[in-house]
Design a protein around this motif. Sequence first.
Motif, PDB file in Angstrom:
ATOM      1  N   GLY A 147      29.171 -72.007   1.099  1.00 44.91           N
ATOM      2  CA  GLY A 147      28.989 -73.366   1.601  1.00 44.91           C
ATOM      3  C   GLY A 147      27.537 -73.653   1.927  1.00 44.91           C
ATOM      4  N   PHE A 148      26.877 -72.679   2.553  1.00 49.79           N
ATOM      5  CA  PHE A 148      25.451 -72.840   2.876  1.00 49.79           C
ATOM      6  C   PHE A 148      24.623 -72.978   1.605  1.00 49.79           C
ATOM      7  CE2 PHE A 148      21.220 -71.120   3.635  1.00 49.79           C
ATOM      8  CZ  PHE A 148      20.818 -71.842   4.751  1.00 49.79           C
ATOM      9  N   ALA A 149      24.907 -72.123   0.617  1.00 53.27           N
ATOM     10  CA  ALA A 149      24.162 -72.158  -0.647  1.00 53.27           C
ATOM     11  C   ALA A 149      24.335 -73.507  -1.348  1.00 53.27           C
ATOM     12  CB  ALA A 149      24.617 -71.020  -1.561  1.00 53.27           C
ATOM     13  N   GLU A 150      25.540 -74.038  -1.304  1.00 50.94           N
ATOM     14  CA  GLU A 150      25.791 -75.342  -1.932  1.00 50.94           C
ATOM     15  C   GLU A 150      25.012 -76.443  -1.229  1.00 50.94           C
ATOM     16  OE1 GLU A 150      29.993 -75.920  -1.944  1.00 50.94           O
ATOM     17  OE2 GLU A 150      30.359 -74.296  -3.396  1.00 50.94           O
ATOM     18  N   ARG A 151      25.000 -76.410   0.100  1.00 50.78           N
ATOM     19  CA  ARG A 151      24.254 -77.430   0.854  1.00 50.78           C
ATOM     20  C   ARG A 151      22.758 -77.339   0.593  1.00 50.78           C
ATOM     21  NH1 ARG A 151      27.876 -75.660   4.754  1.00 50.78           N
ATOM     22  NH2 ARG A 151      26.264 -74.468   5.882  1.00 50.78           N
ATOM     23  N   GLU A 152      22.265 -76.128   0.379  1.00 51.10           N
ATOM     24  CA  GLU A 152      20.826 -75.926   0.173  1.00 51.10           C
ATOM     25  C   GLU A 152      20.438 -75.920  -1.308  1.00 51.10           C
ATOM     26  OE1 GLU A 152      18.426 -75.820   2.334  1.00 51.10           O
ATOM     27  OE2 GLU A 152      19.671 -75.934   4.133  1.00 51.10           O
ATOM     28  N   VAL A 210      29.666 -61.895   7.972  1.00 52.70           N
ATOM     29  CA  VAL A 210      29.422 -63.188   7.315  1.00 52.70           C
ATOM     30  C   VAL A 210      30.409 -63.319   6.162  1.00 52.70           C
ATOM     31  CG1 VAL A 210      27.752 -64.663   6.132  1.00 52.70           C
ATOM     32  CG2 VAL A 210      26.958 -63.025   7.869  1.00 52.70           C
ATOM     33  N   SER A 211      31.230 -64.363   6.199  1.00 50.56           N
ATOM     34  CA  SER A 211      32.233 -64.544   5.144  1.00 50.56           C
ATOM     35  C   SER A 211      31.594 -65.090   3.869  1.00 50.56           C
ATOM     36  CB  SER A 211      33.331 -65.500   5.605  1.00 50.56           C
ATOM     37  OG  SER A 211      32.841 -66.828   5.678  1.00 50.56           O
ATOM     38  N   VAL A 212      32.229 -64.799   2.752  1.00 49.13           N
ATOM     39  CA  VAL A 212      31.770 -65.325   1.461  1.00 49.13           C
ATOM     40  C   VAL A 212      31.820 -66.848   1.480  1.00 49.13           C
ATOM     41  CG1 VAL A 212      32.281 -65.451  -1.007  1.00 49.13           C
ATOM     42  CG2 VAL A 212      32.493 -63.267   0.199  1.00 49.13           C
ATOM     43  N   ASN A 243      23.517 -58.953   0.999  1.00 50.56           N
ATOM     44  CA  ASN A 243      23.462 -57.543   0.625  1.00 50.56           C
ATOM     45  C   ASN A 243      24.345 -56.683   1.552  1.00 50.56           C
ATOM     46  OD1 ASN A 243      22.493 -55.416  -1.009  1.00 50.56           O
ATOM     47  ND2 ASN A 243      20.959 -54.883   0.522  1.00 50.56           N
ATOM     48  N   LYS A 244      24.559 -55.452   1.135  1.00 46.25           N
ATOM     49  CA  LYS A 244      25.390 -54.457   1.847  1.00 46.25           C
ATOM     50  C   LYS A 244      26.874 -54.844   1.829  1.00 46.25           C
ATOM     51  CE  LYS A 244      21.492 -53.180   4.811  1.00 46.25           C
ATOM     52  NZ  LYS A 244      21.043 -52.739   6.147  1.00 46.25           N
ATOM     53  N   ALA A 245      27.294 -55.452   0.719  1.00 46.69           N
ATOM     54  CA  ALA A 245      28.685 -55.872   0.586  1.00 46.69           C
ATOM     55  C   ALA A 245      29.647 -54.688   0.506  1.00 46.69           C
ATOM     56  CB  ALA A 245      28.845 -56.766  -0.652  1.00 46.69           C
ATOM     57  N   ASP A 246      29.115 -53.478   0.328  1.00 41.25           N
ATOM     58  CA  ASP A 246      29.970 -52.288   0.310  1.00 41.25           C
ATOM     59  C   ASP A 246      30.521 -51.968   1.704  1.00 41.25           C
ATOM     60  OD1 ASP A 246      27.831 -49.937   1.405  1.00 41.25           O
ATOM     61  OD2 ASP A 246      26.929 -51.624   0.332  1.00 41.25           O
ATOM     62  N   LEU A 247      29.850 -52.487   2.756  1.00 36.83           N
ATOM     63  CA  LEU A 247      30.301 -52.219   4.138  1.00 36.83           C
ATOM     64  C   LEU A 247      31.362 -53.242   4.545  1.00 36.83           C
ATOM     65  CD1 LEU A 247      26.804 -51.454   5.706  1.00 36.83           C
ATOM     66  CD2 LEU A 247      28.527 -49.813   4.946  1.00 36.83           C
ATOM     67  N   ARG A 248      32.473 -53.197   3.839  1.00 38.24           N
ATOM     68  CA  ARG A 248      33.515 -54.227   3.995  1.00 38.24           C
ATOM     69  C   ARG A 248      34.104 -54.254   5.402  1.00 38.24           C
ATOM     70  NH1 ARG A 248      33.395 -51.513  -0.531  1.00 38.24           N
ATOM     71  NH2 ARG A 248      33.198 -52.603  -2.516  1.00 38.24           N
ATOM     72  N   HIS A 249      34.237 -53.111   6.026  1.00 36.05           N
ATOM     73  CA  HIS A 249      34.855 -53.032   7.355  1.00 36.05           C
ATOM     74  C   HIS A 249      33.933 -53.552   8.458  1.00 36.05           C
ATOM     75  CE1 HIS A 249      32.435 -49.497   6.725  1.00 36.05           C
ATOM     76  NE2 HIS A 249      32.513 -49.145   7.994  1.00 36.05           N
ATOM     77  N   LEU A 250      32.648 -53.771   8.126  1.00 37.78           N
ATOM     78  CA  LEU A 250      31.687 -54.257   9.114  1.00 37.78           C
ATOM     79  C   LEU A 250      31.260 -55.710   8.865  1.00 37.78           C
ATOM     80  CD1 LEU A 250      29.346 -51.118   9.336  1.00 37.78           C
ATOM     81  CD2 LEU A 250      31.167 -51.785  10.924  1.00 37.78           C
ATOM     82  N   ARG A 251      31.912 -56.354   7.901  1.00 36.12           N
ATOM     83  CA  ARG A 251      31.488 -57.703   7.507  1.00 36.12           C
ATOM     84  C   ARG A 251      31.458 -58.669   8.690  1.00 36.12           C
ATOM     85  NH1 ARG A 251      31.196 -60.997   3.039  1.00 36.12           N
ATOM     86  NH2 ARG A 251      31.837 -59.314   1.620  1.00 36.12           N
ATOM     87  N   HIS A 299      25.177 -61.003  11.419  1.00 35.95           N
ATOM     88  CA  HIS A 299      25.203 -62.456  11.308  1.00 35.95           C
ATOM     89  C   HIS A 299      23.857 -63.092  11.607  1.00 35.95           C
ATOM     90  CE1 HIS A 299      26.608 -66.632  11.753  1.00 35.95           C
ATOM     91  NE2 HIS A 299      27.639 -66.248  11.014  1.00 35.95           N
ATOM     92  N   VAL A 300      23.067 -62.486  12.482  1.00 40.92           N
ATOM     93  CA  VAL A 300      21.770 -63.060  12.828  1.00 40.92           C
ATOM     94  C   VAL A 300      20.850 -63.132  11.610  1.00 40.92           C
ATOM     95  CG1 VAL A 300      20.723 -60.846  13.524  1.00 40.92           C
ATOM     96  CG2 VAL A 300      19.873 -62.993  14.507  1.00 40.92           C
ATOM     97  N   THR A 301      20.989 -62.200  10.682  1.00 35.22           N
ATOM     98  CA  THR A 301      20.140 -62.231   9.476  1.00 35.22           C
ATOM     99  C   THR A 301      20.524 -63.406   8.584  1.00 35.22           C
ATOM    100  OG1 THR A 301      21.576 -60.744   8.167  1.00 35.22           O
ATOM    101  CG2 THR A 301      19.878 -59.722   9.556  1.00 35.22           C
TER     102      THR A 301
END
Length: 228
Positions: free
Chosen positions: A142-147, A135-137, A125-133, A97-99
């Motif tokens: 939401g962040f991308a839309e605001r920016e 940061v939610s989509v 990136n690294k969306a294949d690591l689903r069990h370690l997620r 999450h810090v990234t």
Amino acid sequence: MAYRAEDDYDYLFKVVLIGDSGVGKSNLLSRFTRNEFSLESKSTIGVEFATRSIRVDDKVVKAQIWDTAGQERYRAITSAYYRGAVGALVVYDVTRHVTFENVERWLKELRDHTDANIVIMLVGNKADLRHLRAVSVEDAKGFAERESTFFMETSALESMNVESAFTEVLTQIYRVVSKKALDIGDDPAAPPRGQTINVGGKDDVSAVKNRGERHRVAIACSASPCHG
């Protein structure tokens, strides 16, 4: 498709990869340009770039993609790294999450050093690591839309959406540049064919209008040679 030499292209766009160290920027680059992935996790030292050409509409677009380390000690190369960039992928690791939190700082730095028209894609990136997620989509969208950036999740390991992310950025840059060339096409004050036409407001990125309908975006690379 007819053979085209490596240097036979209509547009050349400089795209930068930014984000914290270890988020997978180098593997995104190698997956897109060479279809390779390395499981060895080692930091990029300094700056490297690779190129690949794709077709957008009936034009050949050559991407020159720059990759650098995310560690603070390499930040001295900032101005040269960003100079002339018309597109950027801001990358975070969906399992750290810090990234994602640091994306805001990376965006500020990017916008401080580039033209307002730069095309930006937020990449989880690294969306294949689903069990370690971590940061939610939904949060990322939401962040991308605001920016006002594009957004896509990728996996360099599984080659998921890597092609789509880079292609979308290059296509959007092409749209911006084409529109600008079109806007000045009937301008009596426009320079004659063969002269430089400024695209983004910075001297480092310009479109050169050649004979016929061919255009090329020339990028001044002060830190590294442009051939490749």
